[in-house]
Design an enzyme around this catalytic site. Structure first.
Site, mmCIF file in Angstrom:
data_model
loop_
_atom_site.group_PDB
_atom_site.id
_atom_site.type_symbol
_atom_site.label_atom_id
_atom_site.label_comp_id
_atom_site.label_asym_id
_atom_site.label_seq_id
_atom_site.Cartn_x
_atom_site.Cartn_y
_atom_site.Cartn_z
ATOM 1 C CE1 TYR A 1 -4.139 7.775 2.997
ATOM 2 C CE2 TYR A 1 -4.112 8.661 0.786
ATOM 3 C CZ TYR A 1 -3.798 7.662 1.671
ATOM 4 O OH TYR A 1 -3.122 6.540 1.240
ATOM 5 C CG ASP B 1 1.372 7.087 -1.750
ATOM 6 O OD1 ASP B 1 0.262 7.654 -1.752
ATOM 7 O OD2 ASP B 1 1.508 5.871 -1.538
ATOM 8 N N GLY C 1 2.883 13.176 -5.431
ATOM 9 C CA GLY C 1 2.168 13.464 -6.671
ATOM 10 C C GLY C 1 1.003 12.501 -6.845
ATOM 11 C CG ASP C 2 -3.374 12.117 -8.814
ATOM 12 O OD1 ASP C 2 -3.285 10.995 -9.368
ATOM 13 O OD2 ASP C 2 -4.456 12.642 -8.541
ATOM 14 C CG PHE C 3 -0.481 6.727 -9.318
ATOM 15 C CD1 PHE C 3 -1.814 6.608 -9.598
ATOM 16 C CD2 PHE C 3 0.049 5.966 -8.269
ATOM 17 C CE1 PHE C 3 -2.650 5.753 -8.873
ATOM 18 C CE2 PHE C 3 -0.772 5.108 -7.522
ATOM 19 C CZ PHE C 3 -2.125 5.012 -7.827
ATOM 20 C CG HIS D 1 -5.829 -4.615 -4.842
ATOM 21 N ND1 HIS D 1 -5.803 -5.438 -3.731
ATOM 22 C CD2 HIS D 1 -5.409 -3.400 -4.396
ATOM 23 C CE1 HIS D 1 -5.389 -4.763 -2.690
ATOM 24 N NE2 HIS D 1 -5.128 -3.526 -3.056
HETATM 25 N N1 SAM Z 1 2.158 -0.191 -2.093
HETATM 26 C C1 SAM Z 1 1.794 -0.253 -0.693
HETATM 27 C C2 SAM Z 1 1.724 -1.691 -0.222
HETATM 28 O O1 SAM Z 1 1.888 -2.609 -1.026
HETATM 29 O O2 SAM Z 1 1.528 -1.915 0.972
HETATM 30 C C3 SAM Z 1 0.488 0.493 -0.410
HETATM 31 C C4 SAM Z 1 -0.721 -0.041 -1.105
HETATM 32 S S1 SAM Z 1 -2.178 0.911 -0.760
HETATM 33 C C5 SAM Z 1 -3.440 -0.270 -0.991
HETATM 34 C C6 SAM Z 1 -2.344 1.938 -2.192
HETATM 35 C C7 SAM Z 1 -1.412 3.132 -2.199
HETATM 36 O O3 SAM Z 1 -1.640 3.895 -3.403
HETATM 37 C C8 SAM Z 1 -1.640 4.101 -1.042
HETATM 38 O O4 SAM Z 1 -0.433 4.388 -0.402
HETATM 39 C C9 SAM Z 1 -2.239 5.320 -1.705
HETATM 40 O O5 SAM Z 1 -1.972 6.536 -1.034
HETATM 41 C C10 SAM Z 1 -1.594 5.267 -3.076
HETATM 42 N N2 SAM Z 1 -2.361 6.044 -4.069
HETATM 43 C C11 SAM Z 1 -3.693 6.006 -4.276
HETATM 44 N N3 SAM Z 1 -4.052 6.863 -5.259
HETATM 45 C C12 SAM Z 1 -2.899 7.448 -5.663
HETATM 46 C C13 SAM Z 1 -2.617 8.429 -6.662
HETATM 47 N N4 SAM Z 1 -3.604 8.951 -7.408
HETATM 48 N N5 SAM Z 1 -1.341 8.821 -6.829
HETATM 49 C C14 SAM Z 1 -0.341 8.291 -6.065
HETATM 50 N N6 SAM Z 1 -0.551 7.342 -5.118
HETATM 51 C C15 SAM Z 1 -1.823 6.934 -4.918
#
Ligand code: SAM
Length: 349
Positions: free
Chosen positions: A142, A205, A231-233, A251
């Protein structure tokens, strides 16, 4: 004495050449040859070369290679797309894989070039491939609008292909609200509201992603709207929901971080809540599902995470009070997606 054809190690020879075929597909996609042929085919190599701005001799070889791989048809009128190229390789179709192919060429290819170092060191190789070291892969993705757009397009294209199977592997009609954590562009969320019109779906996300989702929204869709929350999960409060979805999220992370995330979900779950996990799942002996095992190498070169077996996911989930784990291997086109429906039996704290 030469080997007779029947004794040739055909599997090994195919693997030795595999990268050439992948790269031919990537370059034809990058040059948008499938888009040109969809609009104007059949076309002669010279006309494709003139349209695309490439050499005639190089283009002819690329088109012939693509035809031999079953991506194009070659007749006396010239080259045209196969049905599968029209559906999956043009850049604008609902099931287009173009975004993921460009991601594979521009991002995964340089990372896989450093697979040897990744295996020796046991860690991600973003610094070698791209000359910088960020804290986690999403900071790498990003930091620029171009890389972010490319990553989101890749996730969008692969999610479209798998969303229906993820949405229907279990009957989710008893849930009133769902939160897709790390739900990216909302591709799965939109499929869910089509399959379950009464389900309210929130996509959660990172702020950089949520700010960029408008580009990916379906036009003229007559289903309930999807809500986007940033937000940040790992740190922020999670939206309330009956069903939490983690699709291709676990994963990306090592066990320690997964425990942080699952304990946060567990803390907000009411009795009857569930988690739906969509991942490629390794068989317990880690020897059969080569797509998933290669995906685990893909995780090695770029993340701190890995693919896991059903038992490994089950152990992670049960530590946080989620029981009744069920797995469905959907046999989806690209993925082996397994899903776990986990209902809390304990009362939530
Ligand atoms: N769920 C979607 C899919 O199945 O195609 C996207 C999977 S992608 C590998 C992982 C997603 O997790 C991304 O959109 C990323 O921005 C989000 N992500 C990563 N760290 C995150 C965080 N700390 N808080 C929220 N979302 C996060």
């Amino acid at each position: 004495v030469s080997q007779s054809a029947s004794k040739l190690p055909s599997k090994i020879l195919e693997l030795m050449d595999g990268f050439r075929a992948s790269k031919a597909l990537f370059v034809a996609s990058k040059l948008k040859i499938f888009d040109h042929l969809k609009d104007k085919g059949p076309m002669k190599a010279v006309d494709v070369a003139n349209d695309v701005g490439t050499s005639v001799c190089g283009t002819e070889r690329l088109l012939d290679a693509c035809a031999s791989l079953g991506l194009l048809e070659k007749t006396s009128q010239g080259y045209s797309n196969t049905d599968s190229a029209n559906t999956y390789l043009t850049s604008d179709g609902k099931y287009s894989l173009h975004g993921y192919i460009i991601h594979s060429n521009d991002h995964l290819w340089p990372l896989f070039t450093n697979l040897e170092s990744a295996v020796k060191e046991g860690s991600r190789q973003n610094h070698r491939a791209f000359g910088k070291k960020a804290d986690d892969l999403f900071k790498d993705y990003y930091h620029s609008q171009e890389v972010k757009q490319r990553f989101m397009a890749a996730m969008h294209s692969i999610a479209h292909l798998t969303a229906r199977d993820v949405a229907t592997a279990f009957d989710l009609s008893k849930f009133k609200s769902a939160c897709d954590l790390g739900g990216c562009t909302g591709a799965l969320a939109h499929e869910l509201v089509q399959v379950y019109p009464n389900l309210k779906v929130t996509v959660f996300d990172l702020p950089e992603v949520i700010a960029n989702t408008s580009y990916f929204q379906p036009s003229g869709q007559h289903t309930a709207p999807v809500t986007f929350v940033s937000g940040d999960f790992f740190k922020d409060n999670l939206p309330e929901a009956d069903l939490y979805i983690l699709s291709r999220v676990l994963h990306d992370w090592p066990d320690e971080k997964i425990h942080v995330l699952l304990s946060k979900i567990s803390a907000v779950c009411r009795p009857g809540c569930a988690i739906l996990v969509a991942e490629m799942v390794l068989d317990d002996e880690k020897k059969n599902r080569s797509t998933a095992l290669l995906q685990s190498l893909n995780m090695l070169v770029q993340t701190e995470g890995k693919e896991r077996s059903g038992c490994e996911y089950q152990a992670l989930l049960e530590k946080h009070g989620f029981t009744n784990v069920k797995i469905r291997i959907t046999g989806n086109l690209l993925d082996w997606i397994a899903e776990y429906e986990i209902r809390r039996k304990k009362r939530c704290r």
